[in-house]
Design a protein around this motif. Sequence first.
Motif, PDB file in Angstrom:
ATOM      1  N   MET A   1       1.036  -1.304   0.032  1.00 22.09           N
ATOM      2  CA  MET A   1       0.035  -0.162   0.188  1.00 22.09           C
ATOM      3  C   MET A   1       1.360   1.294   0.243  1.00 22.09           C
ATOM      4  O   MET A   1       1.816   1.268   1.165  1.00 22.09           O
ATOM      5  CB  MET A   1      -0.726  -0.393   0.911  1.00 22.09           C
ATOM      6  CG  MET A   1      -1.918   0.565   1.396  1.00 22.09           C
ATOM      7  SD  MET A   1      -2.701   1.050   3.314  1.00 22.09           S
ATOM      8  CE  MET A   1      -4.924   1.015   2.164  1.00 22.09           C
ATOM      9  N   LYS A   2       0.459   2.187  -0.691  1.00 23.25           N
ATOM     10  CA  LYS A   2       1.026   3.425  -0.858  1.00 23.25           C
ATOM     11  C   LYS A   2       0.931   4.326  -0.006  1.00 23.25           C
ATOM     12  O   LYS A   2       0.487   4.174   1.168  1.00 23.25           O
ATOM     13  CB  LYS A   2       0.501   4.670  -2.257  1.00 23.25           C
ATOM     14  CG  LYS A   2       1.219   3.555  -3.494  1.00 23.25           C
ATOM     15  CD  LYS A   2       1.014   5.578  -3.959  1.00 23.25           C
ATOM     16  CE  LYS A   2       2.222   5.292  -5.097  1.00 23.25           C
ATOM     17  NZ  LYS A   2       1.979   6.745  -5.873  1.00 23.25           N
ATOM     18  N   LYS A   3       1.854   4.668   0.927  1.00 23.27           N
ATOM     19  CA  LYS A   3       2.201   5.614   2.504  1.00 23.27           C
ATOM     20  C   LYS A   3       2.554   6.393   1.390  1.00 23.27           C
ATOM     21  O   LYS A   3       3.923   7.348   1.366  1.00 23.27           O
ATOM     22  CB  LYS A   3       2.794   5.332   3.136  1.00 23.27           C
ATOM     23  CG  LYS A   3       1.797   3.590   3.626  1.00 23.27           C
ATOM     24  CD  LYS A   3       3.039   2.919   4.845  1.00 23.27           C
ATOM     25  CE  LYS A   3       2.643   3.773   5.865  1.00 23.27           C
ATOM     26  NZ  LYS A   3       3.389   3.405   7.540  1.00 23.27           N
ATOM     27  N   ILE A   4       1.447   8.306   2.386  1.00 28.14           N
ATOM     28  CA  ILE A   4       2.162   9.718   1.931  1.00 28.14           C
ATOM     29  C   ILE A   4       2.162  10.160   3.862  1.00 28.14           C
ATOM     30  O   ILE A   4       1.421   9.422   4.466  1.00 28.14           O
ATOM     31  CB  ILE A   4       1.299  10.135   0.725  1.00 28.14           C
ATOM     32  CG1 ILE A   4       1.401   9.970  -0.074  1.00 28.14           C
ATOM     33  CG2 ILE A   4       1.146  11.288   1.676  1.00 28.14           C
ATOM     34  CD1 ILE A   4       0.522  10.484  -1.061  1.00 28.14           C
ATOM     35  N   GLU A  37      -9.112  10.174   6.029  1.00 34.07           N
ATOM     36  CA  GLU A  37     -10.520  10.127   4.717  1.00 34.07           C
ATOM     37  C   GLU A  37     -10.594   9.980   2.797  1.00 34.07           C
ATOM     38  O   GLU A  37     -10.301   9.023   2.208  1.00 34.07           O
ATOM     39  CB  GLU A  37     -11.679  10.346   4.853  1.00 34.07           C
ATOM     40  CG  GLU A  37     -12.104  10.283   6.081  1.00 34.07           C
ATOM     41  CD  GLU A  37     -12.797   9.626   6.015  1.00 34.07           C
ATOM     42  OE1 GLU A  37     -14.489   9.211   4.997  1.00 34.07           O
ATOM     43  OE2 GLU A  37     -12.739   8.531   6.906  1.00 34.07           O
ATOM     44  N   LEU A  38      -9.122  10.576   2.574  1.00 33.70           N
ATOM     45  CA  LEU A  38      -8.927  11.304   0.791  1.00 33.70           C
ATOM     46  C   LEU A  38      -8.352   9.660   1.029  1.00 33.70           C
ATOM     47  O   LEU A  38      -8.343   9.141  -0.191  1.00 33.70           O
ATOM     48  CB  LEU A  38      -8.851  12.170   1.087  1.00 33.70           C
ATOM     49  CG  LEU A  38      -7.905  12.722  -0.376  1.00 33.70           C
ATOM     50  CD1 LEU A  38      -9.217  12.571  -1.622  1.00 33.70           C
ATOM     51  CD2 LEU A  38      -7.028  13.929  -0.506  1.00 33.70           C
ATOM     52  N   GLY A  39      -7.507   9.378   1.752  1.00 30.49           N
ATOM     53  CA  GLY A  39      -6.460   7.732   1.169  1.00 30.49           C
ATOM     54  C   GLY A  39      -7.048   7.658   1.356  1.00 30.49           C
ATOM     55  O   GLY A  39      -7.262   5.715   0.273  1.00 30.49           O
ATOM     56  N   ARG A  40      -8.199   6.946   1.886  1.00 32.28           N
ATOM     57  CA  ARG A  40      -8.640   5.754   2.019  1.00 32.28           C
ATOM     58  C   ARG A  40      -9.170   5.233   1.097  1.00 32.28           C
ATOM     59  O   ARG A  40      -9.604   4.434   0.286  1.00 32.28           O
ATOM     60  CB  ARG A  40     -10.084   5.603   2.828  1.00 32.28           C
ATOM     61  CG  ARG A  40      -9.561   4.400   4.497  1.00 32.28           C
ATOM     62  CD  ARG A  40     -10.624   4.434   4.920  1.00 32.28           C
ATOM     63  NE  ARG A  40     -10.869   5.877   6.636  1.00 32.28           N
ATOM     64  CZ  ARG A  40      -9.914   6.055   7.160  1.00 32.28           C
ATOM     65  NH1 ARG A  40      -9.564   5.300   7.267  1.00 32.28           N
ATOM     66  NH2 ARG A  40     -10.433   7.522   8.139  1.00 32.28           N
ATOM     67  N   GLY A  43      -6.808   3.688  -1.465  1.00 35.24           N
ATOM     68  CA  GLY A  43      -6.121   2.981  -1.245  1.00 35.24           C
ATOM     69  C   GLY A  43      -4.701   3.580  -0.979  1.00 35.24           C
ATOM     70  O   GLY A  43      -3.837   2.839  -0.831  1.00 35.24           O
ATOM     71  N   VAL A  44      -4.526   4.654  -0.039  1.00 36.59           N
ATOM     72  CA  VAL A  44      -3.401   5.016   0.331  1.00 36.59           C
ATOM     73  C   VAL A  44      -3.541   5.404   1.656  1.00 36.59           C
ATOM     74  O   VAL A  44      -4.348   6.069   2.143  1.00 36.59           O
ATOM     75  CB  VAL A  44      -3.224   6.972  -0.337  1.00 36.59           C
ATOM     76  CG1 VAL A  44      -1.339   7.400  -0.026  1.00 36.59           C
ATOM     77  CG2 VAL A  44      -3.016   6.430  -1.881  1.00 36.59           C
ATOM     78  N   LEU A 139       0.855  13.819  -5.985  1.00 35.68           N
ATOM     79  CA  LEU A 139       1.640  12.704  -5.214  1.00 35.68           C
ATOM     80  C   LEU A 139       1.828  10.831  -5.580  1.00 35.68           C
ATOM     81  O   LEU A 139       2.137  10.419  -5.690  1.00 35.68           O
ATOM     82  CB  LEU A 139       1.819  13.106  -3.838  1.00 35.68           C
ATOM     83  CG  LEU A 139       3.255  13.584  -3.120  1.00 35.68           C
ATOM     84  CD1 LEU A 139       2.953  13.440  -1.655  1.00 35.68           C
ATOM     85  CD2 LEU A 139       4.400  13.655  -3.303  1.00 35.68           C
ATOM     86  N   ILE A 140      -0.130  11.008  -5.795  1.00 33.32           N
ATOM     87  CA  ILE A 140      -0.411   9.666  -6.068  1.00 33.32           C
ATOM     88  C   ILE A 140       0.350   9.030  -7.256  1.00 33.32           C
ATOM     89  O   ILE A 140      -0.263   8.356  -7.982  1.00 33.32           O
ATOM     90  CB  ILE A 140      -1.565   8.874  -5.556  1.00 33.32           C
ATOM     91  CG1 ILE A 140      -2.747   9.982  -5.944  1.00 33.32           C
ATOM     92  CG2 ILE A 140      -1.596   9.069  -3.801  1.00 33.32           C
ATOM     93  CD1 ILE A 140      -4.193   9.394  -6.503  1.00 33.32           C
ATOM     94  N   ASN A 141      -0.532  10.382  -8.866  1.00 33.63           N
ATOM     95  CA  ASN A 141       0.041  10.237  -9.696  1.00 33.63           C
ATOM     96  C   ASN A 141       1.675  10.605  -9.505  1.00 33.63           C
ATOM     97  O   ASN A 141       2.256  10.282 -11.217  1.00 33.63           O
ATOM     98  CB  ASN A 141      -0.502  11.846 -10.491  1.00 33.63           C
ATOM     99  CG  ASN A 141      -1.687  11.474 -10.700  1.00 33.63           C
ATOM    100  OD1 ASN A 141      -2.714  10.363 -10.120  1.00 33.63           O
ATOM    101  ND2 ASN A 141      -2.641  12.458 -10.362  1.00 33.63           N
ATOM    102  N   GLU A 142       2.838  10.021  -9.053  1.00 33.42           N
ATOM    103  CA  GLU A 142       3.802  10.499  -9.358  1.00 33.42           C
ATOM    104  C   GLU A 142       4.928   9.309  -9.305  1.00 33.42           C
ATOM    105  O   GLU A 142       4.213   8.113  -8.995  1.00 33.42           O
ATOM    106  CB  GLU A 142       4.689  11.193  -7.713  1.00 33.42           C
ATOM    107  CG  GLU A 142       6.011  11.018  -7.796  1.00 33.42           C
ATOM    108  CD  GLU A 142       6.401  12.730  -8.209  1.00 33.42           C
ATOM    109  OE1 GLU A 142       7.745  12.919  -8.359  1.00 33.42           O
ATOM    110  OE2 GLU A 142       5.229  13.659  -8.600  1.00 33.42           O
ATOM    111  N   LYS A 143       5.325   9.091 -10.161  1.00 31.63           N
ATOM    112  CA  LYS A 143       6.091   7.762  -9.992  1.00 31.63           C
ATOM    113  C   LYS A 143       6.903   7.403  -9.250  1.00 31.63           C
ATOM    114  O   LYS A 143       7.887   8.202  -8.591  1.00 31.63           O
ATOM    115  CB  LYS A 143       7.431   7.999 -11.977  1.00 31.63           C
ATOM    116  CG  LYS A 143       6.117   7.437 -13.448  1.00 31.63           C
ATOM    117  CD  LYS A 143       7.060   6.916 -14.381  1.00 31.63           C
ATOM    118  CE  LYS A 143       6.560   8.149 -15.597  1.00 31.63           C
ATOM    119  NZ  LYS A 143       6.964   9.138 -14.966  1.00 31.63           N
ATOM    120  N   LYS A 144       7.486   6.435  -8.632  1.00 32.44           N
ATOM    121  CA  LYS A 144       8.032   5.782  -7.602  1.00 32.44           C
ATOM    122  C   LYS A 144       9.682   6.207  -8.839  1.00 32.44           C
ATOM    123  O   LYS A 144      10.143   5.765  -8.749  1.00 32.44           O
ATOM    124  CB  LYS A 144       8.182   4.312  -7.404  1.00 32.44           C
ATOM    125  CG  LYS A 144       8.304   4.486  -6.003  1.00 32.44           C
ATOM    126  CD  LYS A 144       7.990   3.139  -4.858  1.00 32.44           C
ATOM    127  CE  LYS A 144       8.888   3.487  -3.675  1.00 32.44           C
ATOM    128  NZ  LYS A 144       9.258   1.865  -3.009  1.00 32.44           N
TER     129      LYS A 144
END
Length: 147
Positions: A1-4, A37-40, A43-44, A139-144
């Motif tokens: 799972m992605k984490k921010i 909430e936004l993360g949930r 799936g982040v 960030l979630i559209n960012e390539k790792k």
Amino acid sequence: MKKILVVNGPNLNRLGVREPGIYGMQTLADLEHRMQELGRGHGVEIDCFQSNHEGAIIDRIHQADTLYEGIILNPGAFTHYSYAIRDAIASISIPVIEVHISNVHAREEFRHHSVTAPVTKGQIVGLGLYGYELAFFALINEKKGEK
Ligand code: DQA
């Protein structure tokens, strides 16, 4: 799972009571809840951290490098003079997005300059708490691994 990681600097624990004409009526807890909430929904996992202490923020930025995909950072007034936070951002390889709730460019002269922005992926200012959400999507559209 992605984490921010969401990091808020000095005086942002006072959101909701601090100059509400500038920073709004919502509290830090409201903001953190909204981000979680936004993360949930995407799936982040979102972790939130606030400190009034420069060193604590620096430690958290260092630790984040191996634990998170990116950081949403509002350094508060440290934005304008903390070379130590700037260097901490430069020392990690995950992307950092700088957020300011208020339009710092429409305020006092000393707020117009950010020493931290040049080492971030980008900066979002003046859009209220919505700026944190925009940073999340960036960030979630960012390539790792990309800074
Ligand atoms: C702020 C702007 C800074 O100039 C100020 O010191 C803050 C909050 C903002 O979110 O608008 O503490 O970072």
